[in-house]
Write a protein that holds these residues in place. Sequence first.
Motif, PDB file in Angstrom:
ATOM      1  N   PRO A   1      -6.340  79.791  -4.248  1.00  0.00           N
ATOM      2  CA  PRO A   1      -6.082  78.716  -5.211  1.00  0.00           C
ATOM      3  C   PRO A   1      -5.598  79.275  -6.545  1.00  0.00           C
ATOM      4  O   PRO A   1      -6.071  80.319  -7.001  1.00  0.00           O
ATOM      5  CB  PRO A   1      -7.450  78.045  -5.367  1.00  0.00           C
ATOM      6  N   SER A   2      -4.663  78.589  -7.161  1.00  0.00           N
ATOM      7  CA  SER A   2      -4.112  79.059  -8.427  1.00  0.00           C
ATOM      8  C   SER A   2      -5.051  78.794  -9.596  1.00  0.00           C
ATOM      9  O   SER A   2      -4.963  79.439 -10.632  1.00  0.00           O
ATOM     10  CB  SER A   2      -2.764  78.377  -8.697  1.00  0.00           C
ATOM     11  N   ASP A   3      -5.972  77.856  -9.441  1.00  0.00           N
ATOM     12  CA  ASP A   3      -6.913  77.519 -10.499  1.00  0.00           C
ATOM     13  C   ASP A   3      -8.290  77.347  -9.866  1.00  0.00           C
ATOM     14  O   ASP A   3      -8.563  76.343  -9.207  1.00  0.00           O
ATOM     15  CB  ASP A   3      -6.470  76.233 -11.210  1.00  0.00           C
ATOM     16  N   TRP A   4      -9.159  78.313 -10.043  1.00  0.00           N
ATOM     17  CA  TRP A   4     -10.464  78.299  -9.388  1.00  0.00           C
ATOM     18  C   TRP A   4     -11.274  77.063  -9.753  1.00  0.00           C
ATOM     19  O   TRP A   4     -11.994  76.515  -8.924  1.00  0.00           O
ATOM     20  CB  TRP A   4     -11.268  79.544  -9.787  1.00  0.00           C
ATOM     21  N   LEU A   5     -11.180  76.637 -11.010  1.00  0.00           N
ATOM     22  CA  LEU A   5     -12.014  75.530 -11.478  1.00  0.00           C
ATOM     23  C   LEU A   5     -11.477  74.176 -11.051  1.00  0.00           C
ATOM     24  O   LEU A   5     -12.231  73.295 -10.640  1.00  0.00           O
ATOM     25  CB  LEU A   5     -12.134  75.588 -13.004  1.00  0.00           C
ATOM     26  N   MET A   6     -10.156  73.998 -11.141  1.00  0.00           N
ATOM     27  CA  MET A   6      -9.583  72.671 -10.945  1.00  0.00           C
ATOM     28  C   MET A   6      -9.184  72.356  -9.507  1.00  0.00           C
ATOM     29  O   MET A   6      -8.857  71.218  -9.191  1.00  0.00           O
ATOM     30  CB  MET A   6      -8.355  72.493 -11.844  1.00  0.00           C
ATOM     31  N   THR A   7      -9.184  73.343  -8.633  1.00  0.00           N
ATOM     32  CA  THR A   7      -8.786  73.086  -7.257  1.00  0.00           C
ATOM     33  C   THR A   7      -9.689  72.033  -6.623  1.00  0.00           C
ATOM     34  O   THR A   7     -10.922  72.174  -6.641  1.00  0.00           O
ATOM     35  CB  THR A   7      -8.872  74.380  -6.420  1.00  0.00           C
ATOM     36  N   PRO A   8      -9.134  70.941  -6.087  1.00  0.00           N
ATOM     37  CA  PRO A   8      -9.970  69.909  -5.457  1.00  0.00           C
ATOM     38  C   PRO A   8     -10.505  70.383  -4.115  1.00  0.00           C
ATOM     39  O   PRO A   8     -10.073  71.407  -3.588  1.00  0.00           O
ATOM     40  CB  PRO A   8      -8.997  68.740  -5.287  1.00  0.00           C
ATOM     41  N   GLY A   9     -11.451  69.635  -3.587  1.00  0.00           N
ATOM     42  CA  GLY A   9     -11.976  69.969  -2.266  1.00  0.00           C
ATOM     43  C   GLY A   9     -13.432  70.378  -2.331  1.00  0.00           C
ATOM     44  O   GLY A   9     -14.121  70.213  -3.343  1.00  0.00           O
ATOM     45  N   ASP A  10     -13.910  70.921  -1.238  1.00  0.00           N
ATOM     46  CA  ASP A  10     -15.296  71.341  -1.077  1.00  0.00           C
ATOM     47  C   ASP A  10     -15.717  72.279  -2.222  1.00  0.00           C
ATOM     48  O   ASP A  10     -15.076  73.301  -2.450  1.00  0.00           O
ATOM     49  CB  ASP A  10     -15.424  72.058   0.265  1.00  0.00           C
ATOM     50  N   PRO A  11     -16.813  71.965  -2.935  1.00  0.00           N
ATOM     51  CA  PRO A  11     -17.253  72.831  -4.026  1.00  0.00           C
ATOM     52  C   PRO A  11     -17.562  74.264  -3.590  1.00  0.00           C
ATOM     53  O   PRO A  11     -17.453  75.195  -4.388  1.00  0.00           O
ATOM     54  CB  PRO A  11     -18.520  72.133  -4.550  1.00  0.00           C
ATOM     55  N   TRP A  12     -17.945  74.446  -2.318  1.00  0.00           N
ATOM     56  CA  TRP A  12     -18.325  75.780  -1.842  1.00  0.00           C
ATOM     57  C   TRP A  12     -17.139  76.551  -1.275  1.00  0.00           C
ATOM     58  O   TRP A  12     -17.307  77.644  -0.724  1.00  0.00           O
ATOM     59  CB  TRP A  12     -19.424  75.643  -0.794  1.00  0.00           C
TER      60      TRP A  12
END
Length: 301
Positions: A220-231
């Motif tokens: 993912p290009s943005d660890w914080l903002m990437t949607p989807g499963d939190p884990w």
Amino acid sequence: MNDSIYILIPVHNRRAITLGCLQDLNRNGDLTHHRVVVIDDGSTDGTGAAIQASFPTVTVLAGDGNLWWTGAMRLGMEYAIAQGAQYLIWLNDDCRLAPGTLDGLVQFCGDHPTAIVGAQGFEQDDRDRLSFGGKRKTWQGYRFLTLSPGQTVSCDLLSGNLVCMPRAVVDAIGYPNPHTGPHYGGDSLYLLRAQKAGFRLWIDSRYSVTNHAAESRLCPSDWLMTPGDPWQLVRLAFNPYSGLSWQLWWRLNWLAYGPWGVVMFLKKYLSLFPLTLLRLLPVATRQRLFRPGQVSSNPLT
């Protein structure tokens, strides 16, 4: 046809992008002047057959879907060296090159026998945004260099999207190792080894290169903002094919920095737990809290 220069293109299930790359090379005259090898790692979308039908001079090497980037590039390099290649060019199929780019990179290597040279590429939809290129080593990690057009300068690391190297690199250090960096980071590990063996890395901005941006589920290009499963991030840290693989970053940091790399490694991965907790919040909430000045309907931009 120049049998001493081999262009190596690893691909998997991106038929339209791959054919677009070959069309671009054909327009530039590179298919006529150089040997082009596509390593098709088990594509199921007809990529290999389409290449053979439209570009009969292109050699297609077939994989079973388990090569990934490093294994595919190793297979291509082994084939090229066996055919007598003197120069090897790594090329990702989402790059688009100005005419003369590959000849210019090869010429630079010919004039500088210990050189490995790459180009800097900008996003196709945003020509001011650097996508790949040369990097400078800092105590906090590697940072992209942004060059003005027409420059060729030494650097500390290169992105593997477009790189030219002489056969002497393989003679000195062998081939990329798919076991230590099977996909992401395989290029960096190999180039750092080459650097330690006495080869010098260069970045060349004399040619216009663009890159087709795409978001990867494995990096993912943005660890914080990437949607989807939190884990998701935690799982990716234990996936050897991911750009977040702890094994990959341990090797890279140690190879590049020695003992200081331990500090950088811990800094990177100790952030995973708080980031994972923050990802329990809805994307819109994260956007308001941590990207308040960012106006976009897409949380990844």
